[in-house]
Design an enzyme around this catalytic site. Structure first.
Site, PDB file in Angstrom:
ATOM      1  N   ASP A 160      59.913  57.300   3.134  1.00 13.82           N
ATOM      2  CA  ASP A 160      60.603  56.618   1.482  1.00 13.82           C
ATOM      3  C   ASP A 160      60.548  58.117   0.708  1.00 13.82           C
ATOM      4  O   ASP A 160      60.509  58.362  -0.365  1.00 13.82           O
ATOM      5  CB  ASP A 160      59.872  55.902   0.461  1.00 13.82           C
ATOM      6  CG  ASP A 160      58.338  55.026   0.913  1.00 13.82           C
ATOM      7  OD1 ASP A 160      57.898  55.454   1.806  1.00 13.82           O
ATOM      8  OD2 ASP A 160      58.332  54.799   0.525  1.00 13.82           O
ATOM      9  N   GLU A 165      43.594  57.440   7.153  1.00 14.36           N
ATOM     10  CA  GLU A 165      44.190  58.402   7.184  1.00 14.36           C
ATOM     11  C   GLU A 165      42.959  59.381   7.794  1.00 14.36           C
ATOM     12  O   GLU A 165      42.770  59.820   8.841  1.00 14.36           O
ATOM     13  CB  GLU A 165      44.450  59.277   5.840  1.00 14.36           C
ATOM     14  CG  GLU A 165      45.967  59.370   5.382  1.00 14.36           C
ATOM     15  CD  GLU A 165      46.206  57.905   5.123  1.00 14.36           C
ATOM     16  OE1 GLU A 165      45.256  57.193   4.487  1.00 14.36           O
ATOM     17  OE2 GLU A 165      47.299  57.754   4.125  1.00 14.36           O
TER      18      GLU A 165
END
Ligand code: UDP
Ligand code: MN
Length: 336
Positions: free
Chosen positions: A197, A282
């Site tokens: 997205d 992450e």
């Protein structure tokens, strides 16, 4: 006397006849000839010449603006590294729209291989058909997120990491596909995790193509800020501009870094921890792969935003549901 009268009448008649005939001939000769009506044509001529002038002026303007210049292709030599883009994706109303937007960006990027991983127990016909006609080099994978790790309807989006298992599945495929290939550990390539997205500038891909270990850059519209970014001093990342826990090992968004294929292959165990606390997904991957000192800043020392963490509004289906109740819903055979 009567004879003279007769003669005169005859002359008059003949004269009359001759004049009429000449008039007729003259009229016939005028037919089909251009009318010399200069005054009539003046406004028309003026309009034509004004339009000609306008056309010429516009042509000049267009030439100066050079819109006909062919678009600059981001040309890459065939010997340059392939970019492997790993994208998790899941079934929802906007999925095909998101994938279309993404694929049409990737079509402009030379030497890109898309690894699309469905969050699903099987490959869906929508994604299979979409990829087959995309024109891209791709690998289609799937793996479902276990129920206890999946966001449930109504959960806030930050509660659990999304796409962790799918990114790991992409990494597994990359490592396995290369195992046994000659020179696997020295293969040129870059791995990037692109959510379906976000919005990506084509320039971003050329920035990341030269990644040696891990390259980094700013991400726009993320973390409740205009942008987050690594702060660079004398060519090195010294800290991170972020509004939340800057002490995290790597306070970077998923869209803000790329890893060399070599590093991914050399560190077989590096993966995303689906149980990582919020904001640490992450870091769970990058920890052990690289140190802050080794990060390679891109996008003009991290001063340019080339990727945006955009999010698409969930479409409302109130009318659709109401119509369905009446048996008048949209045709389910039409893929949206
Ligand atoms: N995603 C997924 N399964 C899910 C939710 C998300 O595979 O149940 C994917 C999604 O398609 C996207 C990535 O994981 O590529 C990140 O999800 P999202 O964009 O919802 O995260 P956010 O923008 O909130 O960080
Ligand atoms: Mn997102």
């Amino acid at each position: 006397m009567a004879t003279r009268m007769k003669l005169k009448l005859k002359t008059v008649f003949v004269l009359y006849f001759m004049v009429s005939l000449m008039g007729l001939i003259y009229a016939l000769m005028q037919l089909g000839q251009r009318c010399d009506c200069a005054e009539h044509d003046m406004p028309k001529d003026r309009t034509i010449s004004r339009l000609r002038g306008e056309l010429h002026r516009l042509q000049e303007q267009m030439r100066k603006a050079e819109p006909t210049k062919p678009p600059q292709k981001l040309a890459v030599k065939p010997s340059q590294p392939t970019i492997y883009v790993i994208t998790p994706t899941y079934t929802r109303f906007v999925q095909k729209a998101e994938l279309t937007r993404l694929a049409q960006t990737f079509l402009h990027v030379p030497q890109l291989h898309w690894i699309l991983v469905e969050d699903s127990p099987h490959k869906t016909p929508l994604v299979s058909g979409f990829l087959a006609s995309s024109g891209l080099a791709y690998t289609h994978l799937h793996t479902p997120t276990p129920r206890d790790r999946k966001l449930q309807e109504g959960d806030p989006s930050w509660l659990k990491p999304r796409g962790a298992e799918q990114r790991n599945e992409g990494l597994r495929w990359l490592r396995e596909d290369r195992r046994g290939q000659p020179g696997a550990d020295t293969q040129l390539g870059v791995v990037y995790f692109a959510d379906d997205d976000n919005t990506y500038s084509l320039k971003l891909f050329e920035e990341m193509r030269g990644t040696q270990r891990v390259s980094v850059w700013p991400v726009g519209l993320v973390g409740g800020m205009r942008y987050e970014r690594p702060v660079v001093e004398a060519g090195k990342v010294v800290r991170f501009h972020t509004g939340w826990r800057p002490s995290r090992p790597f306070p970077l968004d998923m869209a803000g870094f790329a890893v060399s294929l070599k590093l991914v292959i050399a560190n077989q165990d590096a993966c995303f921890d689906g149980d990582a606390p919020m904001g640490f997904l992450e870091s769970s991957f990058l920890q052990g792969l690289v140190t802050m000192d080794e990060l390679e800043p891109k996008a003009e020392n991290c001063t340019k935003v080339l990727v945006w963490h955009t999010r698409t509004e969930k479409p409302k289906m109130k009318r659709e549901e109401a119509l369905q109740k009446q048996g008048l819903g949209s045709d389910t055979a039409v893929e949206v």
